[in-house]
Write a protein that holds these residues in place. Structure first.
Motif, PDB file in Angstrom:
ATOM      1  N   ASP A 132       0.830  -1.211   0.000  1.00  0.00           N
ATOM      2  CA  ASP A 132       0.000   0.000   0.000  1.00  0.00           C
ATOM      3  C   ASP A 132       0.860   1.255   0.000  1.00  0.00           C
ATOM      4  O   ASP A 132       0.599   2.198  -0.763  1.00  0.00           O
ATOM      5  CB  ASP A 132      -0.915   0.000   1.227  1.00  0.00           C
ATOM      6  N   PHE A 133       1.873   1.276   0.853  1.00  0.00           N
ATOM      7  CA  PHE A 133       2.722   2.461   0.916  1.00  0.00           C
ATOM      8  C   PHE A 133       3.547   2.632  -0.351  1.00  0.00           C
ATOM      9  O   PHE A 133       3.861   3.760  -0.740  1.00  0.00           O
ATOM     10  CB  PHE A 133       3.640   2.377   2.140  1.00  0.00           C
ATOM     11  N   GLN A 134       3.904   1.528  -0.997  1.00  0.00           N
ATOM     12  CA  GLN A 134       4.649   1.635  -2.244  1.00  0.00           C
ATOM     13  C   GLN A 134       3.780   2.186  -3.363  1.00  0.00           C
ATOM     14  O   GLN A 134       4.246   2.970  -4.200  1.00  0.00           O
ATOM     15  CB  GLN A 134       5.194   0.251  -2.636  1.00  0.00           C
ATOM     16  N   LYS A 135       2.499   1.812  -3.396  1.00  0.00           N
ATOM     17  CA  LYS A 135       1.612   2.227  -4.490  1.00  0.00           C
ATOM     18  C   LYS A 135       0.966   3.580  -4.249  1.00  0.00           C
ATOM     19  O   LYS A 135       0.905   4.415  -5.148  1.00  0.00           O
ATOM     20  CB  LYS A 135       0.525   1.164  -4.697  1.00  0.00           C
ATOM     21  N   GLN A 136       0.459   3.798  -3.008  1.00  0.00           N
ATOM     22  CA  GLN A 136      -0.344   4.996  -2.786  1.00  0.00           C
ATOM     23  C   GLN A 136       0.068   5.815  -1.570  1.00  0.00           C
ATOM     24  O   GLN A 136      -0.616   6.766  -1.204  1.00  0.00           O
ATOM     25  CB  GLN A 136      -1.826   4.608  -2.642  1.00  0.00           C
ATOM     26  N   ALA A 137       1.142   5.439  -0.904  1.00  0.00           N
ATOM     27  CA  ALA A 137       1.718   6.214   0.213  1.00  0.00           C
ATOM     28  C   ALA A 137       0.820   6.229   1.447  1.00  0.00           C
ATOM     29  O   ALA A 137       1.000   7.052   2.341  1.00  0.00           O
ATOM     30  CB  ALA A 137       2.041   7.645  -0.212  1.00  0.00           C
ATOM     31  N   TYR A 138      -0.127   5.331   1.541  1.00  0.00           N
ATOM     32  CA  TYR A 138      -0.944   5.180   2.736  1.00  0.00           C
ATOM     33  C   TYR A 138      -1.509   3.767   2.746  1.00  0.00           C
ATOM     34  O   TYR A 138      -1.428   3.039   1.745  1.00  0.00           O
ATOM     35  CB  TYR A 138      -2.083   6.210   2.784  1.00  0.00           C
ATOM     36  N   SER A 139      -2.100   3.377   3.881  1.00  0.00           N
ATOM     37  CA  SER A 139      -2.696   2.054   3.985  1.00  0.00           C
ATOM     38  C   SER A 139      -4.090   2.186   4.580  1.00  0.00           C
ATOM     39  O   SER A 139      -4.554   3.284   4.899  1.00  0.00           O
ATOM     40  CB  SER A 139      -1.830   1.130   4.852  1.00  0.00           C
ATOM     41  N   TYR A 140      -4.780   1.065   4.740  1.00  0.00           N
ATOM     42  CA  TYR A 140      -6.147   1.070   5.263  1.00  0.00           C
ATOM     43  C   TYR A 140      -6.416  -0.261   5.957  1.00  0.00           C
ATOM     44  O   TYR A 140      -5.694  -1.251   5.758  1.00  0.00           O
ATOM     45  CB  TYR A 140      -7.166   1.318   4.147  1.00  0.00           C
ATOM     46  N   ASP A 177      -6.263   5.909  11.946  1.00  0.00           N
ATOM     47  CA  ASP A 177      -5.828   5.765  10.562  1.00  0.00           C
ATOM     48  C   ASP A 177      -4.761   4.682  10.468  1.00  0.00           C
ATOM     49  O   ASP A 177      -3.789   4.683  11.232  1.00  0.00           O
ATOM     50  CB  ASP A 177      -5.284   7.108  10.053  1.00  0.00           C
ATOM     51  N   ALA A 178      -4.929   3.753   9.531  1.00  0.00           N
ATOM     52  CA  ALA A 178      -3.953   2.680   9.351  1.00  0.00           C
ATOM     53  C   ALA A 178      -2.629   3.199   8.815  1.00  0.00           C
ATOM     54  O   ALA A 178      -1.624   2.482   8.857  1.00  0.00           O
ATOM     55  CB  ALA A 178      -4.508   1.613   8.403  1.00  0.00           C
ATOM     56  N   SER A 179      -2.588   4.414   8.306  1.00  0.00           N
ATOM     57  CA  SER A 179      -1.336   4.978   7.790  1.00  0.00           C
ATOM     58  C   SER A 179      -0.343   5.266   8.895  1.00  0.00           C
ATOM     59  O   SER A 179       0.817   5.593   8.610  1.00  0.00           O
ATOM     60  CB  SER A 179      -1.632   6.264   7.013  1.00  0.00           C
ATOM     61  N   GLN A 180      -0.774   5.147  10.164  1.00  0.00           N
ATOM     62  CA  GLN A 180       0.165   5.327  11.278  1.00  0.00           C
ATOM     63  C   GLN A 180       1.073   4.115  11.451  1.00  0.00           C
ATOM     64  O   GLN A 180       2.020   4.161  12.243  1.00  0.00           O
ATOM     65  CB  GLN A 180      -0.613   5.566  12.570  1.00  0.00           C
ATOM     66  N   LEU A 181       0.797   3.025  10.745  1.00  0.00           N
ATOM     67  CA  LEU A 181       1.643   1.831  10.833  1.00  0.00           C
ATOM     68  C   LEU A 181       2.994   2.098  10.197  1.00  0.00           C
ATOM     69  O   LEU A 181       3.130   2.912   9.281  1.00  0.00           O
ATOM     70  CB  LEU A 181       0.963   0.652  10.138  1.00  0.00           C
ATOM     71  N   ASP A 182       3.993   1.359  10.673  1.00  0.00           N
ATOM     72  CA  ASP A 182       5.349   1.483  10.134  1.00  0.00           C
ATOM     73  C   ASP A 182       5.620   0.287   9.226  1.00  0.00           C
ATOM     74  O   ASP A 182       5.902  -0.819   9.711  1.00  0.00           O
ATOM     75  CB  ASP A 182       6.368   1.524  11.274  1.00  0.00           C
TER      76      ASP A 182
END
Length: 523
Positions: A132-140, A177-182
């Protein structure tokens, strides 16, 4: 008005989509976020079954064209229950989630009363997050990862990881927000699952969520399992071989896994859920009960083939299942008559329920004739009839008491900050002065005039520190010592307080301390 809204991903939880919106808008206050999305700050975000969809679509429907029913089907875990609960109950859950009424969907769907163990924390696949982070810079957050029994990512085959974020956080109104994951720190610790059973279970749960399978009644499941057991030669008589079935289930899944999902099979119990499952089913079982039994006893079965075969059986009515029709309507007249007699004997509902016979009649009517009961309850007792409060007289007496408290504490500089709450606490009055200040103008004026502001309280603490040094015949403390003794710092000490603290008191004649011999001679 909301002018932009994130694009929903496949299998994304609705609460994840809302969290991405809040994060992108930079909203830090939970209540502000709720009012922007739902128009009310009293809505509680739900990780698995988010309600109040009507209010949500009123504010985002113009930028997210979707029906409320489609949101539940695509972005909640509700479809996992569809094949296993009655259509009427399923529609009722949908209606409660769509409208603004208080929702009991978790209770109605059977989640709260179920023995299944649902995760306490959001779970994620490290490979999915990394991609997700590689494609769109965030996750869910993906919905099927949060279901009981799913321990593996059906796409990558690796074990899921518990995040640091609870499904029910201590901040009840927060969006996570799932984007807080590392992602970078977790990819190196990916563990690939070697169990084909767990990977197949994850795929079937995903298929149940997205397959749109129709409802199957308990009688249809009973006929299906009976036929399949006979085809395999496991059942030749009326009863199923429960011991043999138990060995098959435990041998396929293992005792630790069954215990971890809440479906353990203790052998010292007389009747387990597995025995009830393979008898004539009179109640609904969850998706995990069925998948565990299907995979372990019929390992070659396909989920679509199973539902095609089970729906081909004709559902039986309650009469065929041996369930007797309710006789509540026959006994209703008798219980209503008893209730009317009790109401004539006792003055209140509390007195009726404290009586043994009254408690029995009330319980029966509440379960079987609740609508009539609610219209025939005894009138509530009004304990304050004729009570008139003279608020003017109460205001005068109370303000006199507050003035006495102020005069008695005026020269005590060591007291805590004299706020409105502090003054009210000193009165020892419990009826709630703060709630009735609109009727107490003198008290309100007293609080406006005599309560301490933060600056006044800080100045008092500085004065106490200086006077303490004077009375002890000690040198006046320096500014940083005054801040430390008074409990102040650079952030708290501002404006007038800072000027007072930074002043040079050694040049003030009134604070110059004479030598001890001079004071001795004067004495």
């Amino acid at each position: 008005m909301i002018y932009q809204f994130p694009v929903a991903h496949e299998d994304e939880l609705l609460v994840s989509l809302l969290a991405r919106f809040v994060s992108r808008q930079g909203i830090k206050d939970d209540k502000v976020a709720l009012k922007a999305l739902f128009g009310s700050g009293n809505v509680t975000p739900s990780a698995l079954l988010q309600g109040h969809l009507e209010s949500l679509l009123e504010r985002v429907g113009h930028v997210w064209p979707i029906e409320a029913e489609d949101i539940l089907e695509r972005h909640s875990i509700l479809p996992i229950f569809k094949p296993f609960i009655e259509p009427v109950r399923y529609s009722a859950i949908q209606a409660s989630l769509i409208t603004d009424a208080k929702s009991y969907s978790m209770l109605t769907a059977g989640v709260n009363a179920s023995s299944l163990v649902y995760p306490n924390y959001y779970r994620y696949c490290p490979m999915c997050v990394y991609e997700d982070f590689q494609k769109q810079a965030y996750s869910y957050w993906r919905r099927h990862f949060q279901l009981s029994g799913v321990q593996v990512c059906s796409r990558h085959g690796c074990y899921l990881i518990d995040s640091d974020f609870k499904l029910k956080p201590s901040r009840r109104h927060a969006f996570i927000d799932a984007s807080q994951l590392d992602p970078a720190g977790k990819v190196s610790t990916v563990v690939v699952c070697q169990s084909l059973a767990l990977r197949r279970l994850a795929r079937d749960v995903d298929e149940l969520l997205n397959g749109g399978f129709a409802y199957v009644s308990p009688s249809q499941w009973t006929d299906f399992y009976d036929l399949r057991l006979r085809d395999l030669g496991l059942k030749t008589s009326k009863n199923a071989p429960h011991e043999e079935i138990l060995n098959l289930v435990e041998g396929y899944w293992g005792v630790p896994f069954l215990g971890s999902v809440g479906l353990s099979l203790p052998r010292n119990e007389s009747i387990s859920w597995l025995q009830t499952f393979f008898r004539k089913q009179r109640k609904h079982f969850s998706y995990l009960h069925h998948l565990i039994c299907l995979h372990s006893i019929f390992p070659t079965c396909n989920l679509k083939d199973v539902f095609e075969q089970v729906t081909s059986f004709t559902p039986k009515s309650s009469a065929h299942l041996g369930i007797k029709p309710s006789t509540a309507h026959i006994n209703a007249l008798e219980y209503r008559s008893c209730w009317n007699q009790l109401c004539s004997q006792f003055a209140s509902l509390k007195e009726i329920r404290s009586h043994k016979e009254g408690c029995r009649v009330f319980s029966w009517l509440y379960r079987n004739d609740q609508l009539w009961l609610m219209h025939n309850l005894p009138p509530p007792i009004k304990r304050n009839v004729g009570r008139v409060v003279d608020w003017r007289q109460r205001d005068i007496e109370l303000v006199k008491q507050l003035i006495r408290i102020r005069n008695a504490s005026d020269e005590n500089y060591t007291l805590p900050r004299k706020t409105r709450t502090w003054f009210i606490d000193q009165t020892n009055i419990r009826w709630g002065i703060g709630r009735h200040l609109g009727k107490l103008p003198l008290c309100r004026e007293f609080f406006i005039r005599y309560t301490e502001s933060v600056t006044e309280y800080q100045l008092r603490r500085v004065l106490v520190t200086i006077l303490d040094a004077v009375f002890k015949d000690e040198p006046l403390p320096r500014s940083y010592e005054i801040e430390r003794i008074a409990g102040l710092n650079a952030r708290r000490c501002k404006g007038l307080v800072r000027e007072v603290v930074r002043s040079d008191y050694r040049n003030l004649p009134c604070l110059q301390i004479p030598a001890k011999r001079c004071r001795a001679n004067s004495d």
